[in-house]
Design a protein around this motif. Structure first.
Motif, PDB file in Angstrom:
ATOM      1  N   THR A   1       0.860  -1.397  -0.166  1.00  0.00           N
ATOM      2  CA  THR A   1       0.088  -0.031  -0.054  1.00  0.00           C
ATOM      3  C   THR A   1       0.805   1.179   0.026  1.00  0.00           C
ATOM      4  N   GLU A   2       2.107   1.097   0.762  1.00  0.00           N
ATOM      5  CA  GLU A   2       2.937   2.308   1.061  1.00  0.00           C
ATOM      6  C   GLU A   2       3.598   2.716  -0.517  1.00  0.00           C
ATOM      7  N   CYS A   3       3.260   1.876  -1.579  1.00  0.00           N
ATOM      8  CA  CYS A   3       3.982   2.338  -2.772  1.00  0.00           C
ATOM      9  C   CYS A   3       3.024   2.199  -3.997  1.00  0.00           C
ATOM     10  N   THR A   4       1.959   2.633  -3.711  1.00  0.00           N
ATOM     11  CA  THR A   4       0.690   2.647  -4.461  1.00  0.00           C
ATOM     12  C   THR A   4       0.316   1.377  -5.335  1.00  0.00           C
ATOM     13  N   MET A   5       0.003   0.335  -4.572  1.00  0.00           N
ATOM     14  CA  MET A   5      -0.581  -0.714  -5.042  1.00  0.00           C
ATOM     15  C   MET A   5       0.427  -1.956  -5.546  1.00  0.00           C
ATOM     16  N   THR A   6       0.902  -1.426  -6.816  1.00  0.00           N
ATOM     17  CA  THR A   6       1.758  -2.518  -7.308  1.00  0.00           C
ATOM     18  C   THR A   6       2.974  -1.813  -7.780  1.00  0.00           C
ATOM     19  N   SER A   7       4.408  -2.649  -7.602  1.00  0.00           N
ATOM     20  CA  SER A   7       5.725  -2.076  -7.921  1.00  0.00           C
ATOM     21  C   SER A   7       6.301  -2.920  -8.902  1.00  0.00           C
ATOM     22  N   THR A   8       5.847  -4.331  -8.966  1.00  0.00           N
ATOM     23  CA  THR A   8       6.624  -5.301  -9.675  1.00  0.00           C
ATOM     24  C   THR A   8       5.557  -6.186 -10.330  1.00  0.00           C
ATOM     25  N   ARG A   9       5.604  -6.841 -11.614  1.00  0.00           N
ATOM     26  CA  ARG A   9       4.508  -7.724 -12.159  1.00  0.00           C
ATOM     27  C   ARG A   9       5.137  -8.827 -12.990  1.00  0.00           C
ATOM     28  N   HIS A  10       4.704  -9.853 -13.017  1.00  0.00           N
ATOM     29  CA  HIS A  10       5.323 -10.889 -13.802  1.00  0.00           C
ATOM     30  C   HIS A  10       4.285 -11.594 -14.707  1.00  0.00           C
ATOM     31  N   GLU A  11       4.537 -11.775 -15.874  1.00  0.00           N
ATOM     32  CA  GLU A  11       3.617 -12.536 -16.837  1.00  0.00           C
ATOM     33  C   GLU A  11       4.082 -14.066 -16.503  1.00  0.00           C
ATOM     34  N   VAL A  12       2.842 -14.715 -16.129  1.00  0.00           N
ATOM     35  CA  VAL A  12       3.297 -16.189 -15.792  1.00  0.00           C
ATOM     36  C   VAL A  12       2.951 -16.981 -17.045  1.00  0.00           C
ATOM     37  N   PRO A  13       4.115 -17.661 -17.497  1.00  0.00           N
ATOM     38  CA  PRO A  13       4.054 -18.537 -18.676  1.00  0.00           C
ATOM     39  C   PRO A  13       2.968 -19.685 -18.347  1.00  0.00           C
TER      40      PRO A  13
ATOM     41  N   ARG B   1      13.830   8.672  -1.593  1.00  0.00           N
ATOM     42  CA  ARG B   1      13.433   7.802  -0.434  1.00  0.00           C
ATOM     43  C   ARG B   1      13.185   6.550  -0.919  1.00  0.00           C
ATOM     44  N   LEU B   2      13.364   5.546   0.047  1.00  0.00           N
ATOM     45  CA  LEU B   2      13.011   3.977  -0.366  1.00  0.00           C
ATOM     46  C   LEU B   2      12.171   3.554   0.859  1.00  0.00           C
ATOM     47  N   TYR B   3      11.354   2.751   0.433  1.00  0.00           N
ATOM     48  CA  TYR B   3      10.335   2.199   1.493  1.00  0.00           C
ATOM     49  C   TYR B   3      10.799   0.762   1.904  1.00  0.00           C
ATOM     50  N   ARG B   4      11.054   0.727   2.989  1.00  0.00           N
ATOM     51  CA  ARG B   4      11.471  -0.922   3.728  1.00  0.00           C
ATOM     52  C   ARG B   4      10.358  -1.456   3.907  1.00  0.00           C
ATOM     53  N   THR B   5      10.430  -2.520   2.736  1.00  0.00           N
ATOM     54  CA  THR B   5       8.831  -3.555   2.698  1.00  0.00           C
ATOM     55  C   THR B   5       8.981  -4.653   3.962  1.00  0.00           C
ATOM     56  N   GLY B   6      10.059  -5.122   4.387  1.00  0.00           N
ATOM     57  CA  GLY B   6       9.919  -5.969   5.335  1.00  0.00           C
ATOM     58  C   GLY B   6       9.983  -7.517   4.518  1.00  0.00           C
ATOM     59  N   ASP B   7      10.010  -7.329   3.544  1.00  0.00           N
ATOM     60  CA  ASP B   7      10.114  -8.628   2.348  1.00  0.00           C
ATOM     61  C   ASP B   7      11.303  -8.874   2.081  1.00  0.00           C
ATOM     62  N   LEU B   8      11.546 -10.274   1.926  1.00  0.00           N
ATOM     63  CA  LEU B   8      13.032 -10.636   1.530  1.00  0.00           C
ATOM     64  C   LEU B   8      12.703 -11.149   0.021  1.00  0.00           C
ATOM     65  N   ALA B   9      13.768 -11.068  -0.766  1.00  0.00           N
ATOM     66  CA  ALA B   9      13.759 -11.616  -2.076  1.00  0.00           C
ATOM     67  C   ALA B   9      15.033 -11.817  -2.732  1.00  0.00           C
ATOM     68  N   ARG B  10      15.336 -12.493  -4.024  1.00  0.00           N
ATOM     69  CA  ARG B  10      16.379 -12.444  -4.471  1.00  0.00           C
ATOM     70  C   ARG B  10      16.250 -12.217  -6.096  1.00  0.00           C
ATOM     71  N   ARG B  11      17.426 -11.533  -6.823  1.00  0.00           N
ATOM     72  CA  ARG B  11      17.172 -11.225  -8.127  1.00  0.00           C
ATOM     73  C   ARG B  11      18.064 -12.188  -8.917  1.00  0.00           C
ATOM     74  N   ARG B  12      17.218 -12.887  -9.793  1.00  0.00           N
ATOM     75  CA  ARG B  12      17.911 -13.801 -10.747  1.00  0.00           C
ATOM     76  C   ARG B  12      18.598 -13.251 -11.978  1.00  0.00           C
ATOM     77  N   PRO B  13      19.516 -14.000 -12.700  1.00  0.00           N
ATOM     78  CA  PRO B  13      20.130 -13.199 -13.526  1.00  0.00           C
ATOM     79  C   PRO B  13      19.383 -12.574 -14.782  1.00  0.00           C
ATOM     80  N   ASP B  14      18.221 -13.189 -14.759  1.00  0.00           N
ATOM     81  CA  ASP B  14      17.289 -12.519 -15.952  1.00  0.00           C
ATOM     82  C   ASP B  14      16.713 -11.104 -15.441  1.00  0.00           C
ATOM     83  N   GLY B  15      16.995 -10.763 -14.076  1.00  0.00           N
ATOM     84  CA  GLY B  15      16.227  -9.576 -13.691  1.00  0.00           C
ATOM     85  C   GLY B  15      15.055  -9.728 -12.925  1.00  0.00           C
TER      86      GLY B  15
END
Length: 488
Positions: A280-292, A366-380
């Protein structure tokens, strides 16, 4: 529904009829004039307390037209909860027979009002002025009001239209309840694209046979806001495959999509399936993934939408390399102004971007600290890995267990309360409340009734356990891991 010209196309479709774009614009301007006459303008928050339907859509758009800020309210919530949500509002937009249930410091404007002599402001609202207020769960028992500016909302809606290929032929089913920011996406994105939004009574959305009938009858071809658990519920009902055949876009958010995909759910959706991520603190959606069509066995949330920055940082706010786990920090145009009346919490969660070069005399990003953990894959692509604090997701809503604990502790028989998450056989997360005190004779129904006076349904524990005392860690804190293990 076949009226010629853009203005004659359907805008809002309900069981009672159709409102065209031209008719919607007329109603929006009329109410906006009444709002201006009531003093609505930049930074004035208008609470919208209306049932689902055309009036709520008109009110949301009219507040924007008056350059004010809206705060939508789910009118079915307990009065105590509604009162807490209305604390930021100064004007009430409601209907006759409903308005008397709500109270704000300023005037009440009925949704069918008009002030013909009032002059509407020209152009778009100031980008840095307030657009809407939404709420997240708060550890004190009082929800936190998130302040989102017009520039953030405008940028997000344009991205939602572009990224989801919305257009004049788009017909979106509004699923999100009023009072939650997803309802803004459901409502305003299709209208901005020149399409239409189908609004059904909440009771119809909870009856799959009625929902499926409405999807077919109104030609629904897009769903912008559903949780994976609700999608799973629908997909297992008779008639789901036939009803969803014409839906060319389904966008989910709020929970992990992985259980749905692991159960073979992707095969039930012939169209596009998009996994959205963002607080919510970042206007609903920050990333999206098209599921194959053949999804991976991972919780992928994709790449940032336009104008959003995603940084994965360690505890010292250093970027971690690709493949390493870091806390998700979100930056860019979607970052909200902060929490109303909570400067300390705002400073804690909204931090300066250490990688932003600040010009002399300027203000850094500014950055919003989400408290979520993630990793970035080589494809971004980002892979979501869970949270590093106590907040969890229940039925698509972010929940702070401390909020439930705070209300439990107001019960005269309870001396201690701890709330932990659990998962049932269908991979659905629910809450378990552990309580101490003179509670042996207090029935579960009585505890639920006590909570229902202050909390919405998604914060209601499914189970209650009664203990003589809580297990503790070596440091003396409640051992929540032990509680959760004992509740299984």
């Amino acid at each position: 529904m076949g009226a010629a010209g853009p203005g004659g196309r359907p805008a809002v479709v309900t069981p009672d009829g159709v409102l065209t774009h031209r008719e919607l614009e007329t109603r929006v301007d009329r109410l906006a004039r009444a709002l201006v006459a009531a003093g609505v303008g930049p930074e004035v928050v208008c609470a919208i307390a209306l049932e689902r339907g055309v009036d709520a859509v008109v009110a949301m758009s009219a507040v924007r037209r008056a350059h004010g800020a809206f705060l939508t309210v789910d009118t079915d919530l307990p009065p105590q909860r509604v009162a807490a949500l209305l604390s930021e509002a100064r004007v009430l937009v409601s209907a006759a027979g409903l308005a008397e249930r709500f109270s704000v410091p300023g005037p009440t404007v009925l949704v069918d009002s008009d002030s013909p002599d009032a002059v509407l402001p020209e152009g778009e609202p100031d980008p840095r002025s307030l657009a809407y207020v939404s709420h997240t769960s708060g550890s004190t028992g009082v929800p936190n009001a998130v302040l989102v500016e017009h520039r953030s909302l405008r940028s997000y809606l344009r991205s939602a239209v572009r990224d989801n290929d919305l257009g004049p032929d788009t017909v979106v089913l509004q699923l999100a309840p009023m009072g939650y920011d997803a309802s803004i996406r459901d409502t305003l994105a299709p209208l901005l694209a020149g399409g239409s939004v189908v609004v059904l009574p909440r009771s119809a959305l909870l009856r799959p046979e009625e929902l499926f009938a409405a999807v077919r009858a109104h030609g629904v071809n897009a769903v912008l806001s559903t949780t994976p658990s609700f999608l799973t519920f629908l997909s297992r009902r008779p008639g789901a495959v036939e009803a969803l055949r014409g839906v060319r876009l389904v966008a989910t958010s709020g929970e992990s999509l992985r259980p749905f995909l692991a159960a073979g759910g992707r095969a039930l959706l012939p169209g596009r399936l998009v996994n959205q991520y963002g607080p919510t603190e970042c206007t609903m959606t920050s990333t999206r993934h098209e599921v194959p069509a053949a999804p991976e066995d991972a919780d992928l949330v994709g790449r940032p939408i336009e104008g959003v920055v995603v940084r994965l940082l360690d505890g010292a706010l250093r970027e971690v390399p690709d493949g390493a786990v870091g806390e998700v920090h979100l930056g860019g145009i979607g970052v909200a102004r902060g929490y109303a009346g909570r400067p300390g919490l705002t400073a804690e969660r909204f931090v300066p971007d250490p990688f932003c070069v600040v010009p002399p005399g300027g203000t850094g990003e500014r950055l919003y600290r989400t408290g979520d953990l993630a990793r970035r894959r080589p494809d971004g692509v980002l892979e979501y890995l869970g949270r590093d604090d106590r907040q969890i997701k229940v039925r698509g809503h972010r929940v702070d267990p401390a909020e439930v604990e705070a209300v439990l502790l107001t019960h005269p028989s309870i001396t201690g309360a701890a709330v932990t998450p659990a998962t049932d056989a269908q991979h659905r997360t629910y809450l378990v409340a552990h309580v101490t005190g003179e509670v042996a004779e207090v029935r579960d129904a009585a505890l639920r009734a006590h909570l229902a006076d202050a909390l919405p349904p998604h914060l209601m524990p499914r189970r209650f356990t009664r203990l003589d005392r809580f297990p503790t860690t070596r440091s003396g804190k409640v051992d929540r891991a032990a509680l959760a293990a004992g509740a299984r």
